[in-house]
Design a protein around this motif. Structure first.
Motif, mmCIF file in Angstrom:
data_model
loop_
_atom_site.group_PDB
_atom_site.id
_atom_site.type_symbol
_atom_site.label_atom_id
_atom_site.label_comp_id
_atom_site.label_asym_id
_atom_site.label_seq_id
_atom_site.Cartn_x
_atom_site.Cartn_y
_atom_site.Cartn_z
ATOM 1 N N PRO A 411 86.339 77.891 20.662
ATOM 2 C CA PRO A 411 85.164 78.782 20.601
ATOM 3 C C PRO A 411 83.958 78.038 20.052
ATOM 4 N N PRO A 412 82.762 78.544 20.292
ATOM 5 C CA PRO A 412 81.557 77.903 19.732
ATOM 6 C C PRO A 412 81.521 78.069 18.215
ATOM 7 N N ARG A 413 80.775 77.199 17.578
ATOM 8 C CA ARG A 413 80.656 77.275 16.119
ATOM 9 C C ARG A 413 79.895 78.528 15.699
ATOM 10 N N GLN A 414 80.291 79.075 14.567
ATOM 11 C CA GLN A 414 79.561 80.195 13.997
ATOM 12 C C GLN A 414 78.335 79.658 13.254
ATOM 13 N N LEU A 415 77.374 80.517 13.028
ATOM 14 C CA LEU A 415 76.096 80.118 12.456
ATOM 15 C C LEU A 415 75.865 80.801 11.117
ATOM 16 N N ILE A 416 75.237 80.071 10.206
ATOM 17 C CA ILE A 416 74.830 80.631 8.914
ATOM 18 C C ILE A 416 73.307 80.644 8.863
ATOM 19 N N PRO A 417 72.685 81.818 8.761
ATOM 20 C CA PRO A 417 71.212 81.869 8.729
ATOM 21 C C PRO A 417 70.661 81.501 7.362
ATOM 22 N N ASP A 418 69.510 80.864 7.379
ATOM 23 C CA ASP A 418 68.794 80.529 6.151
ATOM 24 C C ASP A 418 67.485 81.300 6.159
ATOM 25 N N TYR A 419 67.366 82.293 5.281
ATOM 26 C CA TYR A 419 66.185 83.141 5.234
ATOM 27 C C TYR A 419 65.096 82.583 4.330
ATOM 28 N N LEU A 420 65.343 81.444 3.700
ATOM 29 C CA LEU A 420 64.355 80.872 2.795
ATOM 30 C C LEU A 420 63.489 79.827 3.471
ATOM 31 N N SER A 421 63.808 79.453 4.695
ATOM 32 C CA SER A 421 62.975 78.507 5.431
ATOM 33 C C SER A 421 61.728 79.229 5.963
ATOM 34 N N THR A 422 60.719 78.436 6.360
ATOM 35 C CA THR A 422 59.461 79.019 6.833
ATOM 36 C C THR A 422 59.703 79.987 7.977
ATOM 37 N N ARG A 423 60.505 79.558 8.930
ATOM 38 C CA ARG A 423 61.021 80.443 9.970
ATOM 39 C C ARG A 423 62.528 80.491 9.793
ATOM 40 N N VAL A 424 63.108 81.628 10.016
ATOM 41 C CA VAL A 424 64.554 81.745 9.807
ATOM 42 C C VAL A 424 65.255 80.703 10.665
ATOM 43 N N SER A 425 66.066 79.874 10.018
ATOM 44 C CA SER A 425 66.807 78.829 10.713
ATOM 45 C C SER A 425 68.298 79.073 10.534
ATOM 46 N N THR A 426 69.102 78.286 11.228
ATOM 47 C CA THR A 426 70.554 78.425 11.129
ATOM 48 C C THR A 426 71.182 77.040 11.004
ATOM 49 N N ARG A 427 72.388 77.018 10.490
ATOM 50 C CA ARG A 427 73.188 75.796 10.479
ATOM 51 C C ARG A 427 74.592 76.126 10.959
ATOM 52 N N ASP A 428 75.241 75.112 11.506
ATOM 53 C CA ASP A 428 76.576 75.313 12.047
ATOM 54 C C ASP A 428 77.590 75.512 10.932
ATOM 55 N N ALA A 429 78.588 76.349 11.207
ATOM 56 C CA ALA A 429 79.708 76.560 10.304
ATOM 57 C C ALA A 429 80.994 76.400 11.110
ATOM 58 N N ARG A 430 82.119 76.672 10.488
ATOM 59 C CA ARG A 430 83.388 76.529 11.204
ATOM 60 C C ARG A 430 83.399 77.439 12.425
ATOM 61 N N ARG A 431 84.204 77.045 13.393
ATOM 62 C CA ARG A 431 84.221 77.784 14.647
ATOM 63 C C ARG A 431 85.389 78.761 14.737
ATOM 64 N N ASP A 432 86.455 78.546 13.972
ATOM 65 C CA ASP A 432 87.684 79.311 14.186
ATOM 66 C C ASP A 432 87.739 80.605 13.381
ATOM 67 N N ARG A 433 88.447 81.572 13.940
ATOM 68 C CA ARG A 433 88.729 82.856 13.303
ATOM 69 C C ARG A 433 90.238 83.085 13.356
#
Length: 934
Positions: A411-433
């Motif tokens: 499966p594709p990687r899950q994303l973690i949003p960062d609300y403290l950046s100028t524009r909301v950004s995301t970073r990759d996290a683990r993909r498995d559930r």
């Protein structure tokens, strides 16, 4: 940074009563706390109130008149409104005041009681800033960096904690490496001497020690010779037998790059990427990322002389690839390029009738290079493998083995949003559930002579979980490879070998729940002749269900037991001679002892036996065994004091040596309340261990009254927290002591599924997470309530991660039993968590839907009726904040009342002190609000 707290003075009357208690003029007033009179003295500062409670709790057999007298004195000097609660005549109260004042010895002033580890009364209540601001007041314990082969010398990593004049804390700006002789006990604060003193050995005239760049270090395979490299400069250092420190060592420079303006033909090392000694210490092997050189070494340091690079033996002169991508056979006759293939000039290709296929023309390109014959061999299909892992060349150069991984359906990687950046950004996290399958794996082996590939073809279908022990280092075994395999349902563990005769199953273990344990698995012995296996096996052990170590002969498959402790083996380390050392519980699960098995026993000598090495009582961890098997280092923990580093000679009559004394003196001197061990019996007869933090005026044997209780629920599930150590939760120990100082009783339980108590205790949670754990919590709480220690109607709980999951399960499945709960970074839906954690315990959601509904708090949220506080870091990469956010939405839909705090910048473990403080201020406020005054 943290400001030091201002000491608070205790009112004169309180100090006098406390002093009288110490000198034995007064005796216990146990009735006072039971009738709640002291709690009415509400104008006292918290420390003063606790001081009163502690002092009065030590008085014995005092008549009613004297009791009233003491209360009258407290009321007179602290809060006159307290007189109303006495229900006694004013004259009697006045006489009481006079009686107390008359008893006060001359010169007794208004000072706080004495403080210290054994003090009866705490003079100040630590603030949350004291506890949770980073770095913490306990500092950072030392850890071993490396140990010489004979165990006599070590590099230790430790950075001192410095408290500034304003009370703030920070780590000293210093090279954290320390140099220690391991058979000499520490004589002062700290540990050893700074490794910077090594620099004075290398270039004392030209470079001040404090400005020197840290060199790369490597111990010899035998004894304690040391190789040092800085930039392109090589040194060899030795210590005389009577050396006690770096100043006694002697060093000789082996090589330094010539000046850049030297003749272009002169080769230069330029940098050192890695260095190591040969197995017999006769050479120093140095790699600069392009070539590998061997410098001949003399046994006598004085015989060593500086030499140019041209006099070193270049081991890779005939290779085209950079050495970082190349493996060499033991005799260096075969090279294997793990990335780019070797490419030979056509004129350099020489046919070899003995090894080259008869019908095949000599190859000019391939992953294998026969160095002497200048012949390249291409490994069939190797370059086309998109995903390959654990690729290695056999020591004799005949085979390459690798694992092929099929990841096309991941499966594709899950994303973690960062609300403290100028524009909301995301970073990759683990993909498995939880429901995801692990990618299929297949082991392939190539014959380097012709490049032909062959799958191993193991019985039992595609592999899902493998661990590669690798090739045997013992030349007598030839090309022998060992790996382990865990079945897809997590219940069966296997040890396999591969030789040119094919694969063979050596060992199989099965658990009807799931296969696990404190030191299960396998690894090679240090000499490569045996495989060491940890197992809870019920059929092969003298202590079924308790993890022990076994030795396995990879040639014959014969297995025999090495350890026989009354508890279970937690960890082990191996030495080059084949011996091993281990850590285990032995009767007392809160402590760990050190044990030893010599090489003869590991190899199967029936006359040899393991033994326990004498060490001071405590909890041992971080075991490291010297290569020669004569000495080991461990961290020794004790409850209330940070860990220190110890060294132990491995014999039955050895004396352990303390190598460090680093615990901050101010931290050790704090009069914290330390927990007592308490055991109860759960509903099914299982013993349950816990730590109980008691206010100073009460005890388990003679409780002063039934008190409100805070239950801390540790995380991880499979973790032991009731140990003679500072545990995994050092700040929480101080927080619990703070709560106890305020009159609350705190309980920390090793519930079902925790480590340290054997296979049954571990595996009982299978398919029913959140059930037996709560039963164990209640077993401890019920036992304490029967003793009159806690008030069952005023119990709250809190915990993080798995502890947060159990907090939610407690409030959702047992409404009305708990006054409140705080759930930190909680798993709320097991369907979204790691499959490697969830599938062994619960299976796959698609196959066990009812189990997941029964064990996931989000499916049980309708049961909430007690106050709940949800806290979660929004950058959590372990338990995603999504878990809590989805639960929040569910609770809103159900019309439930609850409180929430999300932390936008924090991961699973908080890294900022202000966020720690905010989180625990909310937890403490919740407990006080709903549990009431103690």
């Amino acid at each position: 940074m943290l400001a030091a707290p201002t000491p608070r003075r205790v009112p004169c009357a309180v100090a006098r009563v406390a002093e009288l208690a110490r000198v034995g003029l007064l005796v216990r007033v146990g009735v006072l706390a039971r009738v709640g009179l002291l709690a009415r003295v509400d104008a006292l500062t918290p420390p003063a109130r606790f001081a009163c409670l502690a002092a009065l709790g030590r008085l014995r057999g005092l008549a009613v008149f004297a009791r009233l007298a003491i209360l009258s004195a407290l009321a007179r000097f602290a809060n006159l409104s307290a007189l109303a609660c006495l229900g006694a005549a004013p004259a009697l109260a006045r006489l009481g005041v006079l009686a107390v004042l008359a008893l006060a010895p001359a010169g007794l002033g208004c000072r706080a009681p004495e403080s210290g580890p054994s003090a009866n009364v705490a003079t100040t209540l630590p603030t949350l800033e004291d506890i949770f601001f980073l770095p913490g007041p306990q500092g950072r314990p030392p850890s071993l960096e490396s140990l010489s082969a004979d165990g006599r010398w070590a590099f230790v990593r430790w950075t001192p904690l410095v408290t500034q004049p304003d009370g703030s804390r920070e780590f000293e700006d210093d090279d954290a490496s320390r140099f220690v002789r391991t058979d000499r006990a520490v004589t002062g604060e700290g540990v050893g001497e700074s490794a910077r003193s090594l620099f004075a050995l290398l270039a004392p005239e030209t470079e001040p020690a404090e400005k020197a760049r840290a060199p790369r270090r490597e111990w010899s395979k035998r004894g304690h010779r040391l190789a040092l490299a800085r930039d392109a400069e090589l040194w060899i250092a030795d210590a005389p037998s009577d050396a006690t420190g770096v100043a006694d060592w002697r060093a000789r420079r082996l090589y330094v790059d010539p000046p850049k303006d030297a003749a272009a033909e002169e080769p230069r090392l330029e940098r050192v990427a890695s260095l190591r000694f040969s197995d017999d210490d006769s050479e120093l092997v140095v790699d600069n990322g392009k070539e590998t050189y061997a410098f001949a070494l003399a046994h006598d340091l004085e015989a060593l002389a500086e030499r140019p690079l041209a006099e070193a033996r270049c081991l890779t002169a005939e290779l085209e690839q950079a050495t970082g991508d190349v493996e060499l056979a033991r005799d260096r006759s075969v090279a294997f390029s793990t990335r780019a293939a070797f490419e030979l000039e056509a004129s350099a290709v020489v046919p070899d009738g003995d090894t080259a296929p008869a019908a095949a023309p000599p190859s000019r390109k391939g992953q294998i290079l026969f160095v002497r014959e200048r012949r390249a061999v291409e490994l069939e299909g190797f370059a086309d493998l998109a995903e390959r892992e654990d690729v290695s060349l056999s020591p004799d150069g005949r085979f390459v083995l690798a694992e092929k991984v099929e990841r096309v359906d991941e499966p594709p990687r899950q994303l973690i949003p960062d609300y403290l950046s100028t524009r909301v950004s995301t970073r990759d996290a683990r993909r498995d559930r939880a429901d995801d399958r692990f990618p299929p794996r297949e082991l392939l082996v190539w014959n380097t002579a012709d490049g032909k590939a062959q799958p191993l073809g193991l019985a039992g279908g595609p592999m899902r979980m493998t661990n590669h022990l690798g090739w045997s280092k013992d030349p007598a075994h030839g090309a022998l490879y060992v790996f382990t395999r865990t079945s897809e349902d997590w219940k069966t563990f296997e040890v396999w070998r591969w030789t040119d005769a094919g694969p063979a199953l050596l060992f199989s273990d099965h658990d009807d729940a799931w296969y696990d344990g404190p030191s299960v698995g396998a690894r090679w012995s240090g000499d490569g002749t045996r495989v060491i296996v940890g197992s809870e096996a019920t059929l092969r052990s003298t202590t079924p269900g308790r993890c022990q170590l076994f030795s396995l002969d990879p040639a014959t498959g014969v297995l025999w037991q090495l350890t026989n402790v009354r508890g279970e083996v937690d960890a082990f380390d191996v030495a080059r001679d084949g011996s091993l050392a281990f850590l285990a519980s032995d009767g007392d699960p809160t402590r760990r002892v050190l044990g030893y098995c010599n090489a003869a026993m590991v190899r199967g000598d029936a006359a040899a036996s393991s033994f326990l090495v004498p060490t001071p009582p405590g909890f041992l961890s971080a075991l490291s065994l010297a290569e020669e098997g004569t000495r080991a280092t461990v961290r020794r923990h004790t409850l209330g004091r940070p860990a220190e580093l110890w060294s132990v000679e491995l014999s039955e009559h050895a004396r352990a040596v303390q190598l460090s004394d680093t615990a901050p003196r101010a931290f050790v001197a704090q009069p914290r309340i330390r927990p007592e061990v308490f055991t109860a019996t759960s509903r099914d007869g299982s013993p349950v261990w816990s730590h109980v933090y008691l206010p100073r005026s009460t005890s388990l044997a003679r409780p002063d009254r039934a008190r409100p209780c805070v239950v801390f629920i540790h995380g991880a599930g499979y973790l032991q927290n009731v140990t003679d150590s500072m545990t995994e939760y050092e700040p929480n120990l101080a927080f619990h002591s703070r709560l106890a100082e305020q009159g609350y009783l705190v309980v920390d339980v090793d519930y079902r599924g925790s480590s340290g108590y054997g296979r049954r205790f571990r595996a009982d949670v299978h398919l029913r997470l959140g059930e037996l754990e709560l039963q164990d919590l209640h077993a401890v709480l019920d036992a304490l309530a029967e003793r009159g220690v806690i008030d069952s109607a005023r119990v709250g709980c809190y915990g993080g991660s798995y502890g947060g999951f159990l907090t939610l399960m407690a409030l959702f499945t047992e409404p009305g039993k708990w006054r409140c709960g705080a759930a930190l970074r909680s798993v709320t839906d097991w369907r979204s968590y790691h499959p490697s954690y969830t599938q062994p315990r619960l299976g796959r959601p698609s196959e066990n839907e009812d189990v997941y509904k029964r064990c996931s708090p989000i499916d049980l949220a309708e049961g909430l009726c007690d106050p709940l506080l949800i806290l979660h870091g929004m950058q959590d990469s372990n338990v995603f904040a999504q878990d809590s956010i989805r639960l929040i939405e569910r609770l809103i839909d159900l019309g439930k009342e609850f409180d929430v705090m999300l932390y936008p910048s924090q991961d699973h473990a908080f890294t900022d002190g202000r966020h720690w403080v905010d989180e625990y201020r909310r937890i403490e406020r919740l407990m006080k609000q709903h549990l009431g005054e103690p």
